[in-house]
Scaffold this active site. Sequence first.
Site, PDB file in Angstrom:
ATOM      1  N   PRO A   9      -2.546   0.333  10.629  1.00 49.04           N
ATOM      2  CG  PRO A   9      -1.036   1.583   9.398  1.00 49.04           C
ATOM      3  CD  PRO A   9      -1.103   0.571  10.492  1.00 49.04           C
ATOM      4  CG  ASN A  10      -5.470   3.082   6.528  1.00 44.31           C
ATOM      5  OD1 ASN A  10      -6.147   4.047   6.882  1.00 44.31           O
ATOM      6  ND2 ASN A  10      -4.225   3.215   6.110  1.00 44.31           N
ATOM      7  NE  ARG A  17      -6.959  -0.215   3.323  1.00 46.61           N
ATOM      8  CZ  ARG A  17      -5.814  -0.699   3.734  1.00 46.61           C
ATOM      9  NH1 ARG A  17      -5.796  -1.588   4.703  1.00 46.61           N
ATOM     10  NH2 ARG A  17      -4.686  -0.303   3.211  1.00 46.61           N
ATOM     11  CE1 TYR A  22      -5.321  -5.039   1.904  1.00 42.32           C
ATOM     12  CE2 TYR A  22      -6.418  -3.054   1.106  1.00 42.32           C
ATOM     13  CZ  TYR A  22      -5.253  -3.749   1.389  1.00 42.32           C
ATOM     14  OH  TYR A  22      -4.028  -3.170   1.153  1.00 42.32           O
ATOM     15  CG  ASN A  71      -2.146  -6.876   8.238  1.00 44.84           C
ATOM     16  OD1 ASN A  71      -1.286  -6.123   7.770  1.00 44.84           O
ATOM     17  ND2 ASN A  71      -3.208  -7.260   7.546  1.00 44.84           N
ATOM     18  CB  ALA A  74       1.165   1.374   4.975  1.00 41.40           C
ATOM     19  CG  HIS A  77       5.327  -1.966   2.923  1.00 45.11           C
ATOM     20  ND1 HIS A  77       5.545  -3.290   2.641  1.00 45.11           N
ATOM     21  CD2 HIS A  77       3.974  -1.794   2.874  1.00 45.11           C
ATOM     22  CE1 HIS A  77       4.376  -3.888   2.410  1.00 45.11           C
ATOM     23  NE2 HIS A  77       3.409  -2.998   2.544  1.00 45.11           N
ATOM     24  CG  ASP A  84      14.883  -1.273  16.238  1.00 40.43           C
ATOM     25  OD1 ASP A  84      15.482  -2.091  15.509  1.00 40.43           O
ATOM     26  OD2 ASP A  84      15.185  -0.062  16.277  1.00 40.43           O
ATOM     27  CD  GLU A  95       5.727  -9.455   7.225  1.00 36.67           C
ATOM     28  OE1 GLU A  95       6.846  -9.972   7.435  1.00 36.67           O
ATOM     29  OE2 GLU A  95       5.523  -8.633   6.319  1.00 36.67           O
ATOM     30  CG  HIS A  97       1.109  -8.647   4.571  1.00 35.79           C
ATOM     31  ND1 HIS A  97       1.022  -7.385   5.118  1.00 35.79           N
ATOM     32  CD2 HIS A  97       2.380  -9.073   4.789  1.00 35.79           C
ATOM     33  CE1 HIS A  97       2.201  -7.052   5.619  1.00 35.79           C
ATOM     34  NE2 HIS A  97       3.039  -8.067   5.445  1.00 35.79           N
ATOM     35  CB  ILE A  98      -5.655  -9.200   3.876  1.00 40.24           C
ATOM     36  CG1 ILE A  98      -5.923  -9.119   5.384  1.00 40.24           C
ATOM     37  CG2 ILE A  98      -6.907  -9.595   3.105  1.00 40.24           C
ATOM     38  CD1 ILE A  98      -6.700  -7.879   5.808  1.00 40.24           C
ATOM     39  CB  SER A  99      -3.406  -8.035  -0.499  1.00 40.45           C
ATOM     40  OG  SER A  99      -2.375  -7.235   0.056  1.00 40.45           O
ATOM     41  NE  ARG A 104      -2.020  -4.560  -3.117  1.00 40.71           N
ATOM     42  CZ  ARG A 104      -2.489  -3.906  -2.041  1.00 40.71           C
ATOM     43  NH1 ARG A 104      -2.425  -4.497  -0.860  1.00 40.71           N
ATOM     44  NH2 ARG A 104      -3.024  -2.715  -2.158  1.00 40.71           N
ATOM     45  NE  ARG A 108       0.296  -1.827  -1.817  1.00 44.33           N
ATOM     46  CZ  ARG A 108      -0.244  -0.906  -1.018  1.00 44.33           C
ATOM     47  NH1 ARG A 108      -0.097  -0.997   0.281  1.00 44.33           N
ATOM     48  NH2 ARG A 108      -0.958   0.079  -1.522  1.00 44.33           N
TER      49      ARG A 108
HETATM   50  C1  DQA Z   1      -1.698  -5.187   3.983  1.00 44.89           C
HETATM   51  C2  DQA Z   1      -0.759  -4.872   2.816  1.00 44.89           C
HETATM   52  C3  DQA Z   1      -0.080  -3.548   3.002  1.00 44.89           C
HETATM   53  O1  DQA Z   1       0.775  -3.265   1.915  1.00 44.89           O
HETATM   54  C4  DQA Z   1      -1.119  -2.429   3.094  1.00 44.89           C
HETATM   55  O2  DQA Z   1      -0.500  -1.191   3.329  1.00 44.89           O
HETATM   56  C5  DQA Z   1      -2.178  -2.721   4.098  1.00 44.89           C
HETATM   57  C6  DQA Z   1      -2.700  -4.081   4.213  1.00 44.89           C
HETATM   58  C7  DQA Z   1      -2.473  -6.494   3.768  1.00 44.89           C
HETATM   59  O3  DQA Z   1      -2.993  -7.025   4.736  1.00 44.89           O
HETATM   60  O4  DQA Z   1      -2.591  -6.972   2.633  1.00 44.89           O
HETATM   61  O5  DQA Z   1      -2.646  -1.829   4.788  1.00 44.89           O
HETATM   62  O6  DQA Z   1      -0.908  -5.348   5.154  1.00 44.89           O
END
Ligand code: DQA
Length: 145
Positions: A9-10, A17, A22, A71, A74, A77, A84, A95, A97-99, A104, A108
């Site tokens: 998502p997002n 964003r 990001y 990725n 959210a 978390h 599963d 897995e 994550h960009i950040s 943070r 998270r």
């Molecule tokens: C994220 C980190 C997550 O906590 C956040 O909800 C995102 C992006 C990242 O790539 O840093 O949507 O997965």
Amino acid sequence: MKVIIVNGPNLNLLGVREPGIYGSESMEAYLTKLRRRYPDVEINHYQSNVEGELINKLQEAGFSYDGIILNAGAYTHTSIALLDCIRSLRTPVIEVHISNVDGREEYRRHSMIAPGCKGTIQGFGLDSYRLAVEALLGDGERGAG
Ligand code: DQA
């Protein structure tokens, strides 16, 4: 070598964003560069804002691809369903994550999906995706499963 980047998502809003967190590059622009850098790797991409659609895509890819770079945004978390799913697949999932999620907000810092994943790469901006490709390539070379 066939891999898929699955974004949750997002992440369709990358470049727009919260650019301070990001970055200002879109996923499409980044993917063009990534594919150019790894001409021998087939790099597919899928994004959805919907948890069940992510699960459908993971199930679809999880028995035929060599690697999945996930990725989950959210859902990382919160989602037992994604954990599963990951645990049900044959294809290794990395897995990403960009950040740096550990630097943070407190909420998270816990990843629901990490126990099912081969490993986690985070905090390197969009380059986190490339590092995941490298991890999968190295895995192939070592012949480790
Ligand atoms: C994220 C980190 C997550 O906590 C956040 O909800 C995102 C992006 C990242 O790539 O840093 O949507 O997965």
